[in-house]
Design an enzyme around this catalytic site. Structure first.
Site, PDB file in Angstrom:
ATOM      1  CG  ASN A 158      46.299  23.516  18.734  1.00 21.08           C
ATOM      2  OD1 ASN A 158      47.434  23.078  18.561  1.00 21.08           O
ATOM      3  ND2 ASN A 158      45.733  24.381  17.906  1.00 21.08           N
ATOM      4  CD  GLU A 159      48.050  26.958  16.784  1.00 19.28           C
ATOM      5  OE1 GLU A 159      47.166  27.720  16.361  1.00 19.28           O
ATOM      6  OE2 GLU A 159      48.842  26.370  16.023  1.00 19.28           O
TER       7      GLU A 159
ATOM      8  CD1 TRP B 272      47.926  22.419   9.369  1.00  9.52           C
ATOM      9  CD2 TRP B 272      47.425  21.206  11.186  1.00  9.52           C
ATOM     10  NE1 TRP B 272      46.576  22.517   9.577  1.00  9.52           N
ATOM     11  CE2 TRP B 272      46.236  21.785  10.675  1.00  9.52           C
ATOM     12  CE3 TRP B 272      47.360  20.395  12.323  1.00  9.52           C
ATOM     13  CZ2 TRP B 272      44.995  21.579  11.279  1.00  9.52           C
ATOM     14  CZ3 TRP B 272      46.132  20.197  12.921  1.00  9.52           C
ATOM     15  CH2 TRP B 272      44.966  20.784  12.396  1.00  9.52           C
TER      16      TRP B 272
ATOM     17  CG  HIS C 191      42.738  22.043  17.550  1.00 11.08           C
ATOM     18  ND1 HIS C 191      43.976  21.520  17.216  1.00 11.08           N
ATOM     19  CD2 HIS C 191      42.552  23.087  16.707  1.00 11.08           C
ATOM     20  CE1 HIS C 191      44.487  22.208  16.202  1.00 11.08           C
ATOM     21  NE2 HIS C 191      43.645  23.168  15.878  1.00 11.08           N
TER      22      HIS C 191
ATOM     23  CD  GLU D  93      43.676  27.104   8.237  1.00 14.35           C
ATOM     24  OE1 GLU D  93      43.773  25.915   8.580  1.00 14.35           O
ATOM     25  OE2 GLU D  93      44.203  28.025   8.857  1.00 14.35           O
ATOM     26  CD1 TRP D  94      41.587  26.946  11.820  1.00 14.57           C
ATOM     27  CD2 TRP D  94      39.668  26.494  12.854  1.00 14.57           C
ATOM     28  NE1 TRP D  94      41.767  25.831  12.599  1.00 14.57           N
ATOM     29  CE2 TRP D  94      40.617  25.541  13.253  1.00 14.57           C
ATOM     30  CE3 TRP D  94      38.378  26.397  13.394  1.00 14.57           C
ATOM     31  CZ2 TRP D  94      40.321  24.502  14.138  1.00 14.57           C
ATOM     32  CZ3 TRP D  94      38.087  25.363  14.284  1.00 14.57           C
ATOM     33  CH2 TRP D  94      39.042  24.448  14.645  1.00 14.57           C
TER      34      TRP D  94
ATOM     35  CD  GLU E  92      48.746  22.783  14.536  1.00 12.71           C
ATOM     36  OE1 GLU E  92      48.788  23.792  13.797  1.00 12.71           O
ATOM     37  OE2 GLU E  92      47.824  22.570  15.340  1.00 12.71           O
TER      38      GLU E  92
ATOM     39  CE1 TYR F 185      51.082  25.488   9.896  1.00  8.55           C
ATOM     40  CE2 TYR F 185      50.913  26.200  12.168  1.00  8.55           C
ATOM     41  CZ  TYR F 185      50.624  25.288  11.178  1.00  8.55           C
ATOM     42  OH  TYR F 185      49.883  24.170  11.470  1.00  8.55           O
TER      43      TYR F 185
ATOM     44  CD  GLN G 242      41.595  22.714  11.686  1.00  2.97           C
ATOM     45  OE1 GLN G 242      42.312  22.401  12.631  1.00  2.97           O
ATOM     46  NE2 GLN G 242      42.053  23.430  10.679  1.00  2.97           N
TER      47      GLN G 242
HETATM   48  O1  IFM Z   1      44.664  24.856  10.772  1.00  5.23           O
HETATM   49  C1  IFM Z   1      45.357  25.497  11.806  1.00  5.23           C
HETATM   50  C2  IFM Z   1      45.317  24.647  13.058  1.00  5.23           C
HETATM   51  O2  IFM Z   1      44.011  24.359  13.443  1.00  5.23           O
HETATM   52  C3  IFM Z   1      46.001  25.369  14.191  1.00  5.23           C
HETATM   53  N1  IFM Z   1      47.300  25.810  13.806  1.00  5.23           N
HETATM   54  C4  IFM Z   1      47.455  26.505  12.566  1.00  5.23           C
HETATM   55  C5  IFM Z   1      46.789  25.728  11.440  1.00  5.23           C
HETATM   56  C6  IFM Z   1      46.953  26.477  10.107  1.00  5.23           C
HETATM   57  O3  IFM Z   1      46.361  27.733  10.189  1.00  5.23           O
END
Ligand code: IFM
EC number: 3.2.1.21
Length: 487
Positions: A185-186, A438, A133, A445-446, A391, A317, A32
């Site tokens: 991560n996630e 975060w 990640h 942003e992906w 995050e 989030y 990112q």
């Molecule tokens: O930007 C992402 C991050 O890479 C992983 N968690 C959520 C963020 C916001 O969408």
């Protein structure tokens, strides 16, 4: 897991002191922000390929340059120091240090991370490394052991072994100077957005592949944690960052409670089951039995995955609100990009609803009660395991004013409310040791490309300038005082 859609009462936003030693940090991820995608021996990751697949990423954006952090990391660390950050969570790019995901490491890649860590330490900023990640070396997706029908990537068992090898390489290179490590991560996003709905790289849409991926990510965590333990000094702390979902039923009707149970299984317990209890939940296996018999799970895997955790990272989030679907053809609004393919195998009868609360630029509802619920829930599910918020943050439509300043009062309100939630959870007994905003910088942003700005620091991508937003200054004051002002 949590009450109905209206949630529990909002935490009070009064002055709140955080415990001594509480870590105030910010987080980023390699793809990112780094850029330098073709430099110093780095090879393509699945995200480089995905970005070049027409229609996959908004505006055809790529991480080729991003925030150019690879070349500007010293300035970025200076900025972190000016903001008084005590910790910085970043991820290592696997294809930068082991380009094909197999075999020898590239020294220049490792040197970059050693230099970054040295720079952080020289400014008294504690590094937290995330090994994965989402930037899997493309080679591991494309070429895989002969005879395998899994198609490469995370659905393939061998990828977990490769991850453990990579973890050992990074631990050998950075273990003398990094104290906090997270494996993944996630993993939910890697498995279910990457192989289920296909809105993330590598863009596959196969429910069996998604479930296989989830298991092999769990296995990669276990094998990776073993490799880290074998290479790191005893003082090193090893954990994982999950993005658990605070899942709420729309009503208390039995069919809505069943929808909540199904999504809780797929979002949360598919990871915490093996990680904390050494078993996949029976209801998850039953819900997905038409899709797979789970024979890709070997009995010995479960003991590997249940590796003792030194801490658990929680990314939060917004909550999810679910019900039984009254109209199965209705579009799914589950907080992730629209896709014709579900990221929820075995939960076709579940509908997602907009949670109450103001919306961020991601259309995610602002609801800090979900964070209180998750922290108290995880504190009881994993007693004795310290928690970090690894995050939390929000995207807004930030723009510089005529003087070049960026005012982001919405983000300050978001952060205030969520830090109040963390404080509330601590008061209720959760052992929360730190908070990583975060994100430090606006970044890639992906699938949304550069259209969403999550940073506390505004990035002008053409000029590559950084401008701390008012939220960055606000967060710096909170971190310096260890105290949240009355809201
Ligand atoms: O930007 C992402 C991050 O890479 C992983 N968690 C959520 C963020 C916001 O969408």
């Amino acid at each position: 897991m949590s009450p109905t859609a209206s949630g529990s009462p909002a935490p009070e936003a009064g002055t709140a002191r955080f415990p001594p030693g509480f870590l105030w940090g910010a987080a980023t991820a390699a793809y990112q922000i780094e850029g330098a995608a073709q430099e110093d021996g780095r090879s393509a990751s699945i995200w480089d390929t995905f970005c070049r697949t027409p229609g996959k990423v908004l505006g055809g954006d790529t991480g080729d340059v991003a925030c150019d952090h690879y070349h500007r990391f010293r300035d970025d660390v200076r900025l972190m120091a000016e903001l008084g950050l005590g910790a910085y969570r970043f991820s290592v790019s696997w294809p930068r240090v082991q380009p094909t995901g197999r075999g020898p490491a590239v020294q220049r890649g490792l040197d970059f991370y050693r230099a970054l860590v040295d720079e952080l330490l020289s400014h008294d900023i504690q590094p937290m490394v995330t090994l994965y990640h989402w930037d899997l070396p493309q080679e591991l997706e494309t070429s895989f052991p002969s005879g395998s029908s899994a198609g490469g990537g995370w659905p393939e068992r061998d990828t977990a072994q490769r991850f453990a090898e990579y973890a050992g390489i990074v631990a050998d290179a950075l273990g003398d100077r990094v104290g906090m490590w997270t494996t993944l991560n996630e993993p939910w996003c890697s498995a279910f957005l990457g192989y289920g709905s296909g809105v993330h790289a590598p863009g596959r849409t196969d429910p069996v592949a998604a479930l296989r991926a989830a298991h092999h990510l769990n296995l990669a965590h276990g094998l990776g944690a073993q490799a880290l333990r074998g290479a790191l000094p005893a003082r090193a702390q090893v954990g994982i960052c999950l993005n658990p979902s605070a899942v709420r039923p729309l009503t208390d009707a039995p069919e809505d409670l069943d929808a909540q149970r199904r999504i809780d299984a797929l979002a949360n317990r598919i990871f915490t089951g093996p990680l904390l209890k050494g078993a996949y939940p029976a209801d998850l296996l039953a819900d997905t039995s038409d899709i797979t018999d789970w024979s890709f799970v070997r009995p010995e895997d479960l003991a590997v995955i249940k590796h003792p955790l030194d801490f658990l990272g929680i990314n939060y989030y917004t909550p999810a609100v679910v019900s039984a679907a009254t109209d199965p053809a209705a579009p799914r609004r589950d907080g992730h990009n629209a896709s014709a393919h579900s990221p929820w195998p075995g939960a076709d009868g579940v509908a997602f609803h907009r949670a109450p609360g103001e919306l961020t630029a991601m259309d995610w509802a602002v609801d800090p009660t979900g964070l209180v619920d998750l922290l108290t829930e995880y504190a009881s599910q994993a007693p004795g395991v310290p928690l970090f918020i690894t995050e939390n943050g929000a995207a807004y439509e930030d723009r510089p004013d005529a003087e070049g300043r960026v005012h982001d009062p919405d983000r300050i309100r978001y952060l205030h409310a969520h830090l109040a939630a963390v404080h509330e959870a601590i008061r209720a007994g959760a052992d929360v040791r730190g908070y990583f905003l975060w994100s430090l910088l606006d970044n890639f942003e992906w699938a949304y490309g550069y259209s969403k700005r999550f940073g506390a620091v505004y990035v002008d991508y053409d000029a590559q300038t950084r401008t701390p937003k008012s939220s960055a200054r606000w967060y710096a004051r909170v971190a310096a005082n260890g105290e949240l002002p009355a809201g």
